[in-house]
Write a protein that holds these residues in place. Structure first.
Motif, PDB file in Angstrom:
ATOM      1  N   UNK A  82      -9.841   2.858 -12.940  1.00  0.00           N
ATOM      2  CA  UNK A  82      -8.462   3.367 -13.004  1.00  0.00           C
ATOM      3  C   UNK A  82      -7.903   3.489 -11.586  1.00  0.00           C
ATOM      4  N   UNK A  83      -8.707   4.089 -10.690  1.00  0.00           N
ATOM      5  CA  UNK A  83      -8.248   4.282  -9.314  1.00  0.00           C
ATOM      6  C   UNK A  83      -8.038   2.929  -8.622  1.00  0.00           C
ATOM      7  N   UNK A  84      -8.942   1.994  -8.847  1.00  0.00           N
ATOM      8  CA  UNK A  84      -8.799   0.668  -8.220  1.00  0.00           C
ATOM      9  C   UNK A  84      -7.495   0.010  -8.670  1.00  0.00           C
ATOM     10  N   UNK A  85      -7.215   0.143  -9.971  1.00  0.00           N
ATOM     11  CA  UNK A  85      -5.973  -0.434 -10.505  1.00  0.00           C
ATOM     12  C   UNK A  85      -4.755   0.193  -9.850  1.00  0.00           C
ATOM     13  N   UNK A  86      -4.789   1.490  -9.690  1.00  0.00           N
ATOM     14  CA  UNK A  86      -3.619   2.198  -9.146  1.00  0.00           C
ATOM     15  C   UNK A  86      -3.444   1.862  -7.665  1.00  0.00           C
ATOM     16  N   UNK A  87      -4.544   1.731  -6.966  1.00  0.00           N
ATOM     17  CA  UNK A  87      -4.434   1.331  -5.543  1.00  0.00           C
ATOM     18  C   UNK A  87      -3.891  -0.097  -5.465  1.00  0.00           C
ATOM     19  N   UNK A  88      -4.369  -0.942  -6.351  1.00  0.00           N
ATOM     20  CA  UNK A  88      -3.901  -2.334  -6.373  1.00  0.00           C
ATOM     21  C   UNK A  88      -2.429  -2.441  -6.709  1.00  0.00           C
ATOM     22  N   UNK A  89      -1.918  -1.443  -7.381  1.00  0.00           N
ATOM     23  CA  UNK A  89      -0.508  -1.470  -7.785  1.00  0.00           C
ATOM     24  C   UNK A  89       0.437  -0.975  -6.695  1.00  0.00           C
ATOM     25  N   UNK A  90      -0.121  -0.439  -5.610  1.00  0.00           N
ATOM     26  CA  UNK A  90       0.744   0.058  -4.521  1.00  0.00           C
ATOM     27  C   UNK A  90       1.400  -1.123  -3.805  1.00  0.00           C
ATOM     28  N   UNK A  91       2.690  -0.978  -3.497  1.00  0.00           N
ATOM     29  CA  UNK A  91       3.376  -2.069  -2.764  1.00  0.00           C
ATOM     30  C   UNK A  91       3.230  -1.803  -1.266  1.00  0.00           C
ATOM     31  N   UNK A  92       2.223  -2.421  -0.665  1.00  0.00           N
ATOM     32  CA  UNK A  92       1.902  -2.118   0.737  1.00  0.00           C
ATOM     33  C   UNK A  92       2.010  -3.348   1.625  1.00  0.00           C
ATOM     34  N   UNK A  93       2.692  -4.402   1.118  1.00  0.00           N
ATOM     35  CA  UNK A  93       2.653  -5.650   1.903  1.00  0.00           C
ATOM     36  C   UNK A  93       3.313  -5.489   3.276  1.00  0.00           C
ATOM     37  N   UNK A  94       4.209  -4.472   3.410  1.00  0.00           N
ATOM     38  CA  UNK A  94       4.846  -4.285   4.732  1.00  0.00           C
ATOM     39  C   UNK A  94       3.841  -3.787   5.780  1.00  0.00           C
ATOM     40  N   UNK A  95       2.683  -3.340   5.321  1.00  0.00           N
ATOM     41  CA  UNK A  95       1.668  -2.844   6.260  1.00  0.00           C
ATOM     42  C   UNK A  95       0.634  -3.922   6.591  1.00  0.00           C
ATOM     43  N   UNK A  96       0.692  -5.005   5.832  1.00  0.00           N
ATOM     44  CA  UNK A  96      -0.398  -5.988   5.915  1.00  0.00           C
ATOM     45  C   UNK A  96      -0.015  -7.201   6.746  1.00  0.00           C
ATOM     46  N   UNK A  97      -1.002  -7.761   7.384  1.00  0.00           N
ATOM     47  CA  UNK A  97      -0.776  -8.992   8.157  1.00  0.00           C
ATOM     48  C   UNK A  97      -0.479 -10.089   7.139  1.00  0.00           C
ATOM     49  N   UNK A 127      -0.543 -16.142  -5.302  1.00  0.00           N
ATOM     50  CA  UNK A 127      -0.315 -15.214  -4.179  1.00  0.00           C
ATOM     51  C   UNK A 127       0.800 -14.229  -4.536  1.00  0.00           C
ATOM     52  N   UNK A 128       1.847 -14.738  -5.167  1.00  0.00           N
ATOM     53  CA  UNK A 128       2.956 -13.835  -5.529  1.00  0.00           C
ATOM     54  C   UNK A 128       2.487 -12.822  -6.562  1.00  0.00           C
ATOM     55  N   UNK A 129       1.643 -13.307  -7.478  1.00  0.00           N
ATOM     56  CA  UNK A 129       1.189 -12.381  -8.543  1.00  0.00           C
ATOM     57  C   UNK A 129       0.374 -11.240  -7.935  1.00  0.00           C
ATOM     58  N   UNK A 130      -0.303 -11.527  -6.810  1.00  0.00           N
ATOM     59  CA  UNK A 130      -1.085 -10.447  -6.183  1.00  0.00           C
ATOM     60  C   UNK A 130      -0.161  -9.415  -5.581  1.00  0.00           C
ATOM     61  N   UNK A 131       1.121  -9.838  -5.372  1.00  0.00           N
ATOM     62  CA  UNK A 131       2.123  -8.865  -4.937  1.00  0.00           C
ATOM     63  C   UNK A 131       1.726  -8.155  -3.647  1.00  0.00           C
ATOM     64  N   UNK A 132       0.935  -8.830  -2.872  1.00  0.00           N
ATOM     65  CA  UNK A 132       0.488  -8.171  -1.637  1.00  0.00           C
ATOM     66  C   UNK A 132       1.468  -8.405  -0.500  1.00  0.00           C
ATOM     67  N   UNK A 133       2.212  -9.481  -0.622  1.00  0.00           N
ATOM     68  CA  UNK A 133       3.104  -9.848   0.485  1.00  0.00           C
ATOM     69  C   UNK A 133       4.487 -10.094  -0.097  1.00  0.00           C
TER      70      UNK A 133
END
Ligand SMILES: C[C@H](O)[C@H](O)[C@H]1CNC2=NC(N)=NC(=O)C2=N1
Length: 209
Positions: free
Chosen positions: A125-140, A185-191
């Motif tokens: 559950x926690x992994x899913x919720x962390x994965x759902x955070x929109x943090x791409x502005x922090x990532x290279x 890549x878009x589906x990962x929503x990381x960037x």
């Protein structure tokens, strides 16, 4: 037909013609780790649930199974911002990850249930919720580099230029492969969203919005 697997899993068995599809639905909320008879799940059960947390890997260290995932952040401070966002989720769930920030911009998060020395539903559950955070502005922006590299690989001589977008010449089959890769890549929503505009005369443009 609905059924229960373990204490909290609910799954639907959907008969689709000859195939029986089992969809495991993650519960919405972690339970307190001192819940009576909470015990670590078997490796088999954990493997069954890994598709729910597809960006994470399962590792075993000193006999303890854990979920692990890594990111590269833009800076040390962005790494701490990343941890702050994760901390909000963890506090809300009452379930906490192990946070690592090494080499100033390499973030790794490990999740396991300390109270039982292994994995429980809480960790997924926690992994899913962390994965759902929109943090791409922090990532290279690895995604574009990766897409650029893929572009170069796929397009041979043409290749792409520029890291925030680019264009290159490649045949339609290659465009199809790139389209799928960019969709992943878009589906990962990381960037930022990568728009990829294949054209019918081989000019493939993409932009990171
Ligand atoms: C009572 C409360 O559930 C426990 O203190 C929580 C806090 N956060 C936790 N987080 C993790 N990962 N494992 C635990 O066993 C745990 N226990």
């Amino acid at each position: 037909m609905d059924g229960y697997f373990g204490t909290m899993w609910r799954f639907h068995q959907i008969r689709t013609g000859f195939m029986e599809l089992e969809l495991f639905v993650l519960p919405k909320k972690c339970v307190p780790c001192n819940t009576k008879d909470l015990r670590p799940m078997t490796e088999e059960a954990a493997k069954h649930l890994m598709p729910q947390v597809s960006e994470w890997s399962m590792v075993k260290e000193d006999g303890i199974m854990k979920l692990r995932r890594s990111w590269t952040v833009k800076s040390f401070k962005k790494g701490l911002e990343f941890f702050q966002a994760v901390a909000e989720v963890a506090e809300a769930e009452g379930h906490h990850p192990d946070l690592h920030l090494v080499g100033w911009n390499n973030v790794t998060i490990e999740i396991w249930t300390h109270a039982v020395g292994g994995l429980t539903e809480n960790d997924f559950i926690l992994a899913n919720k962390i994965g759902g955070l929109r943090l791409h502005h922090l990532l290279r922006r690895k995604a574009v580099t990766e897409a650029v590299v893929k572009g170069k690989e796929y397009c041979g001589g043409g290749g792409f230029n520029g890291s925030a977008g680019g264009e290159g010449y490649c045949d339609l089959l290659v465009q199809e492969m790139l389209l799928r890769r960019f969709r992943d890549l878009n589906a990962m929503n990381l960037f930022g969203k990568i728009e990829f505009a294949p054209s019918d005369f081989g000019l493939a443009k993409f932009n990171l919005t």
